[in-house]
Design a protein around this motif. Structure first.
Motif, PDB file in Angstrom:
ATOM      1  N   PRO A 219     -16.365  11.385 -14.916  1.00 18.86           N
ATOM      2  CA  PRO A 219     -15.960  11.263 -15.991  1.00 18.86           C
ATOM      3  C   PRO A 219     -14.338  11.301 -16.812  1.00 18.86           C
ATOM      4  O   PRO A 219     -14.234  11.179 -17.530  1.00 18.86           O
ATOM      5  CB  PRO A 219     -16.004  13.056 -16.831  1.00 18.86           C
ATOM      6  CG  PRO A 219     -17.265  14.017 -15.890  1.00 18.86           C
ATOM      7  CD  PRO A 219     -17.205  12.835 -14.236  1.00 18.86           C
ATOM      8  N   TYR A 220     -13.334  11.476 -15.030  1.00 16.25           N
ATOM      9  CA  TYR A 220     -11.818  11.541 -16.133  1.00 16.25           C
ATOM     10  C   TYR A 220     -11.203  10.033 -15.208  1.00 16.25           C
ATOM     11  O   TYR A 220     -10.282   9.764 -15.756  1.00 16.25           O
ATOM     12  CB  TYR A 220     -11.188  12.598 -15.027  1.00 16.25           C
ATOM     13  CG  TYR A 220     -11.651  14.291 -15.197  1.00 16.25           C
ATOM     14  CD1 TYR A 220     -10.875  14.579 -16.458  1.00 16.25           C
ATOM     15  CD2 TYR A 220     -13.025  14.448 -14.356  1.00 16.25           C
ATOM     16  CE1 TYR A 220     -11.619  16.312 -17.076  1.00 16.25           C
ATOM     17  CE2 TYR A 220     -12.788  16.001 -15.086  1.00 16.25           C
ATOM     18  CZ  TYR A 220     -12.469  16.609 -16.101  1.00 16.25           C
ATOM     19  OH  TYR A 220     -13.219  17.789 -16.439  1.00 16.25           O
ATOM     20  N   LEU A 221     -12.743   9.614 -14.973  1.00 13.51           N
ATOM     21  CA  LEU A 221     -12.002   8.401 -14.715  1.00 13.51           C
ATOM     22  C   LEU A 221     -12.263   7.591 -15.551  1.00 13.51           C
ATOM     23  O   LEU A 221     -12.594   7.032 -16.112  1.00 13.51           O
ATOM     24  CB  LEU A 221     -13.192   7.725 -13.258  1.00 13.51           C
ATOM     25  CG  LEU A 221     -13.007   8.497 -11.990  1.00 13.51           C
ATOM     26  CD1 LEU A 221     -13.965   7.720 -10.896  1.00 13.51           C
ATOM     27  CD2 LEU A 221     -11.804   8.588 -12.106  1.00 13.51           C
ATOM     28  N   PRO A 222     -11.082   5.581 -15.619  1.00 16.04           N
ATOM     29  CA  PRO A 222     -11.302   4.677 -16.120  1.00 16.04           C
ATOM     30  C   PRO A 222     -12.144   4.321 -16.377  1.00 16.04           C
ATOM     31  O   PRO A 222     -13.295   4.149 -15.779  1.00 16.04           O
ATOM     32  CB  PRO A 222     -10.330   4.172 -15.373  1.00 16.04           C
ATOM     33  CG  PRO A 222      -9.119   4.839 -14.147  1.00 16.04           C
ATOM     34  CD  PRO A 222     -10.286   5.226 -13.938  1.00 16.04           C
ATOM     35  N   GLU A 223     -12.541   3.943 -17.649  1.00 15.74           N
ATOM     36  CA  GLU A 223     -13.417   2.828 -18.327  1.00 15.74           C
ATOM     37  C   GLU A 223     -13.251   1.432 -17.184  1.00 15.74           C
ATOM     38  O   GLU A 223     -12.836   1.341 -16.914  1.00 15.74           O
ATOM     39  CB  GLU A 223     -13.759   2.981 -19.449  1.00 15.74           C
ATOM     40  CG  GLU A 223     -13.316   4.182 -20.533  1.00 15.74           C
ATOM     41  CD  GLU A 223     -13.127   3.816 -21.776  1.00 15.74           C
ATOM     42  OE1 GLU A 223     -13.421   2.661 -22.109  1.00 15.74           O
ATOM     43  OE2 GLU A 223     -13.484   4.506 -23.048  1.00 15.74           O
ATOM     44  N   GLU A 224     -15.363   0.973 -17.395  1.00 16.70           N
ATOM     45  CA  GLU A 224     -14.761   0.527 -16.524  1.00 16.70           C
ATOM     46  C   GLU A 224     -14.076  -0.790 -16.734  1.00 16.70           C
ATOM     47  O   GLU A 224     -14.084  -1.364 -18.373  1.00 16.70           O
ATOM     48  CB  GLU A 224     -16.066  -0.639 -17.031  1.00 16.70           C
ATOM     49  CG  GLU A 224     -17.685   0.419 -15.702  1.00 16.70           C
ATOM     50  CD  GLU A 224     -17.449   0.421 -13.958  1.00 16.70           C
ATOM     51  OE1 GLU A 224     -16.450  -0.483 -13.780  1.00 16.70           O
ATOM     52  OE2 GLU A 224     -17.797   0.925 -13.157  1.00 16.70           O
ATOM     53  N   ARG A 225     -14.049  -2.135 -16.114  1.00 16.64           N
ATOM     54  CA  ARG A 225     -13.675  -3.012 -16.947  1.00 16.64           C
ATOM     55  C   ARG A 225     -14.449  -4.199 -17.711  1.00 16.64           C
ATOM     56  O   ARG A 225     -15.612  -4.089 -17.251  1.00 16.64           O
ATOM     57  CB  ARG A 225     -12.629  -3.949 -16.479  1.00 16.64           C
ATOM     58  CG  ARG A 225     -11.320  -3.060 -15.924  1.00 16.64           C
ATOM     59  CD  ARG A 225      -9.965  -3.661 -15.007  1.00 16.64           C
ATOM     60  NE  ARG A 225     -11.573  -3.795 -13.529  1.00 16.64           N
ATOM     61  CZ  ARG A 225     -10.715  -4.621 -12.945  1.00 16.64           C
ATOM     62  NH1 ARG A 225      -9.532  -5.349 -12.415  1.00 16.64           N
ATOM     63  NH2 ARG A 225     -11.953  -4.586 -11.500  1.00 16.64           N
ATOM     64  N   PRO A 226     -14.674  -5.467 -18.650  1.00 13.36           N
ATOM     65  CA  PRO A 226     -15.471  -6.032 -19.064  1.00 13.36           C
ATOM     66  C   PRO A 226     -15.161  -7.327 -17.435  1.00 13.36           C
ATOM     67  O   PRO A 226     -14.647  -7.319 -16.775  1.00 13.36           O
ATOM     68  CB  PRO A 226     -14.379  -7.320 -20.288  1.00 13.36           C
ATOM     69  CG  PRO A 226     -13.432  -6.394 -20.507  1.00 13.36           C
ATOM     70  CD  PRO A 226     -12.900  -5.307 -19.169  1.00 13.36           C
ATOM     71  N   ARG A 227     -16.888  -7.620 -18.013  1.00 13.82           N
ATOM     72  CA  ARG A 227     -16.835  -8.318 -16.325  1.00 13.82           C
ATOM     73  C   ARG A 227     -15.768  -9.706 -16.434  1.00 13.82           C
ATOM     74  O   ARG A 227     -15.898 -10.163 -17.580  1.00 13.82           O
ATOM     75  CB  ARG A 227     -17.907  -9.141 -16.164  1.00 13.82           C
ATOM     76  CG  ARG A 227     -19.001  -7.152 -15.958  1.00 13.82           C
ATOM     77  CD  ARG A 227     -19.249  -7.082 -14.355  1.00 13.82           C
ATOM     78  NE  ARG A 227     -19.776  -6.258 -14.525  1.00 13.82           N
ATOM     79  CZ  ARG A 227     -19.434  -4.798 -15.015  1.00 13.82           C
ATOM     80  NH1 ARG A 227     -18.306  -4.945 -16.041  1.00 13.82           N
ATOM     81  NH2 ARG A 227     -20.101  -3.424 -14.982  1.00 13.82           N
ATOM     82  N   ALA A 228     -15.431 -10.557 -15.554  1.00 12.61           N
ATOM     83  CA  ALA A 228     -14.550 -11.263 -15.742  1.00 12.61           C
ATOM     84  C   ALA A 228     -16.219 -13.028 -15.533  1.00 12.61           C
ATOM     85  O   ALA A 228     -16.885 -12.710 -15.667  1.00 12.61           O
ATOM     86  CB  ALA A 228     -14.318 -11.759 -14.489  1.00 12.61           C
TER      87      ALA A 228
END
Length: 455
Positions: free
Chosen positions: A215-224
């Motif tokens: 819950p405290y980790l960064p949101e996933e980045r958009p896929r390249a």
């Protein structure tokens, strides 16, 4: 950053979970690494055991087709070098998989599960090569994606990011310090498989910490996605020059890692066979486990880093701080001097049968200082000289020096059993010294980087 971003000790709480995850993953990696060469030389590759290992004869014949006949110790060094090299190659693939398809979180979990499986497979001799393969692939999935999440916790321009990576690096070395003491002791004093099992338990702890910290980790980045816009602008002559400079420097740095990475290979064998490890104290009498010596390097990183940083700050105020390339040259020189010291240790061992353990303490002190002068400053050099649009690719390229260096380290280590030990250490010192001289000359030639800023 995630929507929930509470802080702990002035940093996002996610940093604490990533710290713990990385610490226990490094505990598992360095615990297994501390035992690997000793396990092969003293047990697995002995005639009565090696026939049980699936695929070992075919792998042995493959290496002999490349390097010539390999007895037990040279073969063990080649296996060690191949394993430690490939764990630095597969992160390129792991980063690509995360960027294109799975994302950081799922790729980290897959990698962690593969590594846990690999450590527990090490308890079964016949699965040895498959265990190494699982560990190589797992590390490739885990390593680049856990590191990238640290930076993603912070907004662009957040001054805490540099400190966060310093904290994260402490986790790496804390795990590396504890691993030989725990896994090494169990493996040497109880049974090899207990040491490997302890490494597996460490990996399970890492998985648990990562899961609870989700819950405290960064949101996933958009896929390249593949670009459909206008064609890429060709590289300028200055950008090509920067690429060429880094490519040439990578050749020199490869030789640093080839000599530095003897620690878990031939230095471990020296500690086991040629060092007086006897202790006679009121509370303990007996031999110090061989693997304990491998804890000296991470411990000294803790101890020496503040002094090295303070020295550079003092030199900076006086205008005498060495350039980045000069620091890297001094780093290679440190490895050369450490091995020259071991030439003296070899002379003592030839005269008395065993060399004092203090030689190894001094060796690790000098080599660790060399590491502090080269490893972080190398990353700094890449960040200074790499064109902005190529920095990620060139940073990945830079890490491949560990890959090529470890392969070369395995080949150099294969001469251990056939050479006089003093001559062997002199050879390693010569390789590191040649790299130091090459980088020093390179620094004299490279007075300025492509953008005209002094290096």
């Amino acid at each position: 950053m995630t929507a929930r971003s509470p802080e702990l000790f002035g940093h996002p709480k996610g940093l604490s979970f990533l710290f713990g995850t990385e610490m226990w993953e490094r505990f598992s990696y360095y615990g297994m690494r501390a035992l690997l060469t000793l396990y092969m030389v003293k047990y697995l590759l002995l005639p009565e055991n090696r026939d049980r290992v699936l695929g070992l004869d075919a792998f042995h014949r493959t290496l002999e087709a490349i390097f010539g006949p390999l007895d037990v110790q040279p073969f063990a060094s080649q296996v060690y070098g191949s394993y430690t090299a490939l764990v630095y190659l597969t992160p390129v693939l792991g980063g690509l998989i995360a960027d294109r398809w799975l994302g950081n979180r799922r790729t980290v979990i897959i990698g962690a599960l593969l590594m846990a499986l690999g450590h527990f497979m090490m308890a079964f001799e016949h699965l040895f090569l498959f265990a190494l393969l699982a560990l190589i692939l797992g590390n490739g999935a885990f390593k680049p994606n856990i590191s990238s999440q640290v930076g993603a916790l912070y907004a662009p321009g957040d001054a805490r990011r540099d400190r966060a990576y310093s904290i994260f690096y402490v986790g790496i070395n804390l795990g590396a310090f504890l691993a030989p003491l725990v896994c090494g002791t169990l493996g040497e004093r109880v049974a090899w498989h207990y040491g490997f099992g302890a490494a597996g338990v460490g990996m399970l702890i890492a998985i648990a910490i990562y899961h609870f910290g989700t819950p405290y980790l960064p949101e996933e980045r958009p896929r390249a996605k593949a670009s459909t816009s206008s064609p890429r602008t060709p590289l300028t002559s200055e950008e090509w020059r920067a690429v060429g400079v880094l490519a040439l420097l990578c050749v020199f740095v490869t030789f640093f890692w080839a000599t530095y990475e003897q620690q878990g290979n031939t230095i471990a064998l020296w500690a086991d066979e040629n060092t007086d490890r006897a202790v006679n104290l009121l509370f303990w009498q007996g031999d110090v486990p061989t693997t304990w010596f491998l804890s000296l390097n991470p411990f000294m990183i803790f101890a020496f880093t503040p002094f090295v940083v303070a020295l550079w700050a003092r030199q900076s105020r006086r205008g005498t701080e060495p350039s980045t390339l000069t620091k890297m040259s001094l780093g290679c020189l440190g490895v050369a001097l450490g091995n020259l010291l071991m030439v003296a240790a070899a002379l003592e061992a030839s005269a008395t049968g065993k060399a004092s353990a203090l030689w190894l303490v001094a060796y690790f002190a000098i080599v660790t200082t060399g590491e502090l002068y080269l490893s972080p400053t190398g990353l700094s050099f890449v960040s200074k000289i790499a064109p902005a649009r190529l920095i990620s690719m060139l940073m990945g390229f830079w890490f491949l020096t560990n890959f090529t260096g470890n392969f070369l380290a395995g080949w150099l280590g294969s001469f251990w059993s056939t050479m006089d030990k003093g001559a062997f250490f002199l050879m390693i010192a010569g390789v590191a010294g040649a790299a130091s001289a090459a980088i020093f000359v390179f620094d004299r030639v490279m007075k300025q980087n492509p953008s005209g800023q002094a290096l």
